[in-house]
Each structure stands twice: as structure tokens, then as C-alpha cells.
Design a protein around this motif. Sequence first.
Motif, PDB file in Angstrom:
ATOM      1  N   GLY A   2      12.087  27.672  10.408  1.00  7.60           N
ATOM      2  CA  GLY A   2      10.659  27.930  10.394  1.00  7.60           C
ATOM      3  C   GLY A   2       9.853  26.684  10.087  1.00  7.60           C
ATOM      4  N   LYS A   3       8.612  26.734  10.463  1.00  9.95           N
ATOM      5  CA  LYS A   3       7.722  25.601  10.235  1.00  9.95           C
ATOM      6  C   LYS A   3       7.297  25.555   8.769  1.00  9.95           C
ATOM      7  CE  LYS A   3       3.447  23.551  11.918  1.00  9.95           C
ATOM      8  NZ  LYS A   3       2.280  23.720  12.821  1.00  9.95           N
ATOM      9  N   LYS A   4       7.320  24.334   8.187  1.00 12.05           N
ATOM     10  CA  LYS A   4       6.928  24.180   6.787  1.00 12.05           C
ATOM     11  C   LYS A   4       5.429  24.350   6.649  1.00 12.05           C
ATOM     12  CE  LYS A   4      10.706  21.116   5.431  1.00 12.05           C
ATOM     13  NZ  LYS A   4      11.073  19.808   4.837  1.00 12.05           N
ATOM     14  N   VAL A   5       5.033  25.026   5.574  1.00 19.72           N
ATOM     15  CA  VAL A   5       3.626  25.319   5.329  1.00 19.72           C
ATOM     16  C   VAL A   5       3.127  24.419   4.208  1.00 19.72           C
ATOM     17  CG1 VAL A   5       1.938  27.082   4.719  1.00 19.72           C
ATOM     18  CG2 VAL A   5       3.972  27.688   6.062  1.00 19.72           C
ATOM     19  N   HIS A   6       1.963  23.826   4.389  1.00 22.97           N
ATOM     20  CA  HIS A   6       1.359  22.977   3.359  1.00 22.97           C
ATOM     21  C   HIS A   6       0.342  23.803   2.557  1.00 22.97           C
ATOM     22  CE1 HIS A   6      -0.466  19.688   1.249  1.00 22.97           C
ATOM     23  NE2 HIS A   6      -1.666  19.981   1.773  1.00 22.97           N
ATOM     24  N   TYR A   7       0.497  23.807   1.252  1.00 30.34           N
ATOM     25  CA  TYR A   7      -0.423  24.505   0.364  1.00 30.34           C
ATOM     26  C   TYR A   7      -1.251  23.455  -0.369  1.00 30.34           C
ATOM     27  CZ  TYR A   7       2.781  28.377   1.228  1.00 30.34           C
ATOM     28  OH  TYR A   7       3.555  29.336   1.829  1.00 30.34           O
ATOM     29  N   PRO A   8      -2.551  23.605  -0.396  1.00 29.83           N
ATOM     30  CA  PRO A   8      -3.411  22.635  -1.079  1.00 29.83           C
ATOM     31  C   PRO A   8      -3.084  22.542  -2.570  1.00 29.83           C
ATOM     32  CG  PRO A   8      -4.703  24.090   0.320  1.00 29.83           C
ATOM     33  CD  PRO A   8      -3.335  24.668   0.280  1.00 29.83           C
ATOM     34  N   GLU A   9      -3.400  21.405  -3.160  1.00 35.40           N
ATOM     35  CA  GLU A   9      -3.138  21.174  -4.582  1.00 35.40           C
ATOM     36  C   GLU A   9      -3.844  22.207  -5.447  1.00 35.40           C
ATOM     37  OE1 GLU A   9      -3.800  17.652  -7.958  1.00 35.40           O
ATOM     38  OE2 GLU A   9      -4.391  17.324  -5.856  1.00 35.40           O
ATOM     39  N   GLU A  10      -5.080  22.598  -5.052  1.00 33.08           N
ATOM     40  CA  GLU A  10      -5.825  23.567  -5.838  1.00 33.08           C
ATOM     41  C   GLU A  10      -5.131  24.915  -5.874  1.00 33.08           C
ATOM     42  OE1 GLU A  10      -7.016  21.799  -3.361  1.00 33.08           O
ATOM     43  OE2 GLU A  10      -8.187  20.285  -4.444  1.00 33.08           O
ATOM     44  N   VAL A  11      -4.535  25.311  -4.706  1.00 30.84           N
ATOM     45  CA  VAL A  11      -3.824  26.587  -4.637  1.00 30.84           C
ATOM     46  C   VAL A  11      -2.613  26.576  -5.565  1.00 30.84           C
ATOM     47  CG1 VAL A  11      -2.485  28.114  -3.132  1.00 30.84           C
ATOM     48  CG2 VAL A  11      -4.629  27.114  -2.311  1.00 30.84           C
ATOM     49  N   LYS A  12      -1.862  25.480  -5.553  1.00 34.60           N
ATOM     50  CA  LYS A  12      -0.652  25.384  -6.388  1.00 34.60           C
ATOM     51  C   LYS A  12      -1.010  25.504  -7.873  1.00 34.60           C
ATOM     52  CE  LYS A  12       1.402  22.175  -3.041  1.00 34.60           C
ATOM     53  NZ  LYS A  12       1.845  20.792  -2.822  1.00 34.60           N
ATOM     54  N   LYS A  13      -2.028  24.772  -8.295  1.00 35.20           N
ATOM     55  CA  LYS A  13      -2.399  24.803  -9.707  1.00 35.20           C
ATOM     56  C   LYS A  13      -2.972  26.160 -10.099  1.00 35.20           C
ATOM     57  CE  LYS A  13      -3.212  19.853 -10.254  1.00 35.20           C
ATOM     58  NZ  LYS A  13      -4.172  18.785 -10.623  1.00 35.20           N
ATOM     59  N   LYS A  14      -3.697  26.818  -9.176  1.00 39.11           N
ATOM     60  CA  LYS A  14      -4.246  28.134  -9.476  1.00 39.11           C
ATOM     61  C   LYS A  14      -3.135  29.167  -9.637  1.00 39.11           C
ATOM     62  CE  LYS A  14      -7.666  31.011 -10.019  1.00 39.11           C
ATOM     63  NZ  LYS A  14      -8.528  30.943 -11.212  1.00 39.11           N
ATOM     64  N   VAL A  15      -2.098  29.069  -8.794  1.00 34.52           N
ATOM     65  CA  VAL A  15      -0.961  29.985  -8.893  1.00 34.52           C
ATOM     66  C   VAL A  15      -0.248  29.801 -10.230  1.00 34.52           C
ATOM     67  CG1 VAL A  15       1.300  30.538  -7.927  1.00 34.52           C
ATOM     68  CG2 VAL A  15      -0.647  30.185  -6.396  1.00 34.52           C
ATOM     69  N   VAL A  16      -0.044  28.546 -10.605  1.00 35.31           N
ATOM     70  CA  VAL A  16       0.619  28.267 -11.893  1.00 35.31           C
ATOM     71  C   VAL A  16      -0.210  28.830 -13.041  1.00 35.31           C
ATOM     72  CG1 VAL A  16       1.301  26.442 -13.485  1.00 35.31           C
ATOM     73  CG2 VAL A  16       1.848  26.243 -11.056  1.00 35.31           C
ATOM     74  N   GLN A  17      -1.516  28.645 -12.992  1.00 37.04           N
ATOM     75  CA  GLN A  17      -2.388  29.156 -14.054  1.00 37.04           C
ATOM     76  C   GLN A  17      -2.306  30.668 -14.169  1.00 37.04           C
ATOM     77  OE1 GLN A  17      -6.485  28.051 -13.547  1.00 37.04           O
ATOM     78  NE2 GLN A  17      -7.189  29.366 -15.224  1.00 37.04           N
ATOM     79  N   LEU A  18      -2.376  31.369 -13.025  1.00 36.96           N
ATOM     80  CA  LEU A  18      -2.294  32.831 -13.050  1.00 36.96           C
ATOM     81  C   LEU A  18      -0.921  33.302 -13.507  1.00 36.96           C
ATOM     82  CD1 LEU A  18      -4.196  33.632  -9.708  1.00 36.96           C
ATOM     83  CD2 LEU A  18      -5.054  33.887 -12.048  1.00 36.96           C
ATOM     84  N   LYS A  19       0.104  32.566 -13.131  1.00 37.35           N
ATOM     85  CA  LYS A  19       1.466  32.935 -13.544  1.00 37.35           C
ATOM     86  C   LYS A  19       1.619  32.809 -15.058  1.00 37.35           C
ATOM     87  CE  LYS A  19       5.759  34.032 -12.658  1.00 37.35           C
ATOM     88  NZ  LYS A  19       6.106  35.388 -12.182  1.00 37.35           N
ATOM     89  N   LEU A  20       1.036  31.761 -15.633  1.00 42.03           N
ATOM     90  CA  LEU A  20       1.123  31.566 -17.082  1.00 42.03           C
ATOM     91  C   LEU A  20       0.357  32.641 -17.841  1.00 42.03           C
ATOM     92  CD1 LEU A  20       0.714  27.674 -17.292  1.00 42.03           C
ATOM     93  CD2 LEU A  20       2.791  28.995 -17.681  1.00 42.03           C
ATOM     94  N   GLU A  21      -0.721  33.142 -17.247  1.00 41.81           N
ATOM     95  CA  GLU A  21      -1.481  34.202 -17.902  1.00 41.81           C
ATOM     96  C   GLU A  21      -0.700  35.501 -17.948  1.00 41.81           C
ATOM     97  OE1 GLU A  21      -5.108  34.440 -15.743  1.00 41.81           O
ATOM     98  OE2 GLU A  21      -5.927  32.552 -16.547  1.00 41.81           O
ATOM     99  N   GLY A  22       0.259  35.681 -17.022  1.00 42.79           N
ATOM    100  CA  GLY A  22       1.150  36.837 -17.058  1.00 42.79           C
ATOM    101  C   GLY A  22       0.554  38.137 -16.558  1.00 42.79           C
ATOM    102  N   ASN A  23      -0.557  38.051 -15.853  1.00 37.33           N
ATOM    103  CA  ASN A  23      -1.203  39.279 -15.377  1.00 37.33           C
ATOM    104  C   ASN A  23      -0.856  39.626 -13.923  1.00 37.33           C
ATOM    105  OD1 ASN A  23      -2.526  39.547 -17.842  1.00 37.33           O
ATOM    106  ND2 ASN A  23      -4.216  38.211 -17.176  1.00 37.33           N
ATOM    107  N   HIS A  24      -0.081  38.754 -13.275  1.00 35.53           N
ATOM    108  CA  HIS A  24       0.237  38.958 -11.857  1.00 35.53           C
ATOM    109  C   HIS A  24       1.720  38.763 -11.628  1.00 35.53           C
ATOM    110  CE1 HIS A  24      -4.066  38.924 -10.751  1.00 35.53           C
ATOM    111  NE2 HIS A  24      -4.188  37.913 -11.629  1.00 35.53           N
ATOM    112  N   THR A  25       2.279  39.575 -10.731  1.00 35.53           N
ATOM    113  CA  THR A  25       3.668  39.398 -10.319  1.00 35.53           C
ATOM    114  C   THR A  25       3.729  38.385  -9.196  1.00 35.53           C
ATOM    115  OG1 THR A  25       3.549  41.165  -8.664  1.00 35.53           O
ATOM    116  CG2 THR A  25       4.152  41.797 -10.927  1.00 35.53           C
TER     117      THR A  25
END
Length: 386
Positions: A2-25
Motif C-alpha cells: 500500500g501507499k504510505k500516508v503522510h500525517y502532518p506534525e500537528e495531527v501526530k501531536k494532537k493524537v498523542v495529547q488525546l491519547k495521554l488524556e485517556g478519553n479516547h480509544t
Amino acid sequence: MGKKVHYPEEVKKKVVQLKLEGNHTNQELMDMFGIKNKSQIKTWMKWFRNGENHRFAQPIGKQYSHGKGPEDEDKMTQLKKKIAYYDMREELLEKLPGNRKEVVPEVFIQIVETFKHKYPVKDICECFGIAKATYYRWRGKSWGPSVLEKKIIELCEDLKFRVGHRMVRDLLRKEYQIKLNRNTVQKIMQKYHIQCRVKPKRQCYIAGESKIVVPNYFERNFTSTRPNEKWVTDITYLPYGEKMLYLSTIMDLYNNEILAYTISDKQDTSFVLDTLRKACEGRDVYEVILHSDQGSQYTSYEFQEEAKKRGIITSMSRRGNCFDNAVIESFHSTIKSEEFSPLDRGKIDHHTVRSKIDTYMYYYNYCRPFQKLNCQTPIEFRVMAA
């Protein structure tokens, strides 16, 4: 593939932040940001935990190490990075004990835990030449003393840290049937700082004029085949209390047992006579050879007459030669190095000095093992021989 997908830096950091908050699977985050695989989220979390925040901005393709990207850098930027690296390396290596020839796991884990909030874990590992995976493997283990190390620590504690590595090696062989090279035992004792105190060298002083001088019957032959065959005696200073005290001791060379001792603030003839009378109580002392130096107390007419009356043969070292009475000289050096510290001088009262001598004499006769006695104590050796 499959083709590799590029995720913006802002998206990566936002995902990490939400993951640390523990409110999302993971699935909710994937649906929210259009992420195709949950392993991508795990990778970003790993970057964050390792302090590799620079990787969030890296493009698709080959991932470069921090500070070594494909873009050209001017010399000033490269120099600043080198200076920062060596400053970090110097700060980290200062925490490594100077007597270590290699990085010990427990020490390295402690260093990483101290500085991982300041420097990336990967950079710390590079400074010490240790793979990051090795660090995580070490961190998952328990690095307390091994079973063998615990036995050595226990032996040293029981003997109040007064024996060297050779004696510890012999006791391991005798009590636990464990055969070790003495260097291995020494390294373990150094690692846990449980070495015995080294005895300081003793100066020899020439005594004053003699009255009665007798021959040297020992000629440095300190071997005895039975109890009450050869005794040695001497006086030593105890400069630790409020005033100078003196210790007079008589030892049986058969098993190095201390037969009698006296503590006094005067080193007169009655001082050594008290020790002699104590040693003779309840013992058959006829034709015992009692060896001493040529101190004025031992060359006095009174002391020589008392010994002769009891059937004791007196023997003396050559004048000013401490090696002719080496065994009792060594004992007095031992009691000072093991029971007293140079820092004690003038800081303890004379009652404490007397109490420490009494305690040590019991320990020496009943608890302290000797190599020449097959790792037995003096009393134990005499009882077993009887």
C-alpha cells in the motif's frame, strides 16, 4: 504494497495529547483523524516516551537521527551541536563512580532515570556505548545483591567488617562449601564497601636502661604444640580517651588466646604484675616460657622474681627489635585498627575506652576466626583440640 500516508506534525501531536488524556480509544482516534493502522499511534507514543519529538516533523522515507538530517547546516550550527553533546556527555560521566572499569547495570539505570527528562534516552545510551534495547532489558530486571553477594555481606556484618577477603574466602569454603578465587571475593567486598580497615604501620621505640636482661629463647619461633607452652606479653598505648591509658596483655601462642589483660593509667611494674597474676590463675604455668621486650617493667627485679617464683621461664627480645615479639605487637595493632578510629582521639571518655577493650577481647577469643586455626576461634580451637 500500500501507499504510505503522510500525517502532518500537528495531527501526530494532537493524537498523542488525546491519547495521554485517556478519553479516547485507538479506534476512535483512527476514525477521527483518518489513521489507517493503530500501530501508527503506538509508534508516535513511543517517540514521545523516548523524548524523540523531532521525529514528528520528519517526512516520509528514510528517518534520520536527531541533528543529522539531510539538510545542509552551517559550521556554526554543527559546532553548537557538538558543544551541546560534549556538555551532556561530561555531565553524565561525572555521575559514574571513578573506580568503575565498565558501566554496571544498576548504576546506568539510575543515571538514565535521573536525566531522561533532560536528555533523550537514545542520546544517553550513545554516550555510554550501550544499546537502547539493552537499557530497557536491564530496567526490567531486579539488580539487588545476588545470593553469593548476600552471603559475603552477611559474613562481613557478623564479623563487624574486621576480616579481609582471604578470610571471607576461607569461611565460604568452610561453612557453605563455596570455592571462589580471592580476587572475586575482593571485588564483591569493594563493590559494597565492606573491606576491613587497614592496620597502620607501627614505629619502634628503643626502651631505657635495663636491669635484668635474659636471653631470647624464641628466636622468632612462634609455633607452639600445646597450651601453656609459650606465652608472649607487651604493653601498648590507648590514646583515645580523656587521658592516656595503657593496655598490658598476655597471649598463648598455641591458639592466640588472650589469657589476661589489664588497663591502667600508669605503666609501672605493678601494672604488668597484675596481668601476670591474672594469667596464672587456675593454670599450670610451670616451665611456661614468657616472652617480652626489654621494657623497664619486664626487666625489673620485682617482675623477674614473681615469674621465677611461679616456675615461669622469662625470655626477651633483642633491644629495640619489635620483630622478635611480632605476634603480640600485631595483636595490639589489630585491636587499635579494628576497634578504634583515629578520629576517636580525645572524643570519648576513658570509661568508653575500657568498655570497647572488654568487648573486643570477648570478640577476639570467642568470635574471631583465624586461618592458622582452620577458620576457628581461639576458644573453639582449644576446646576441639582437648
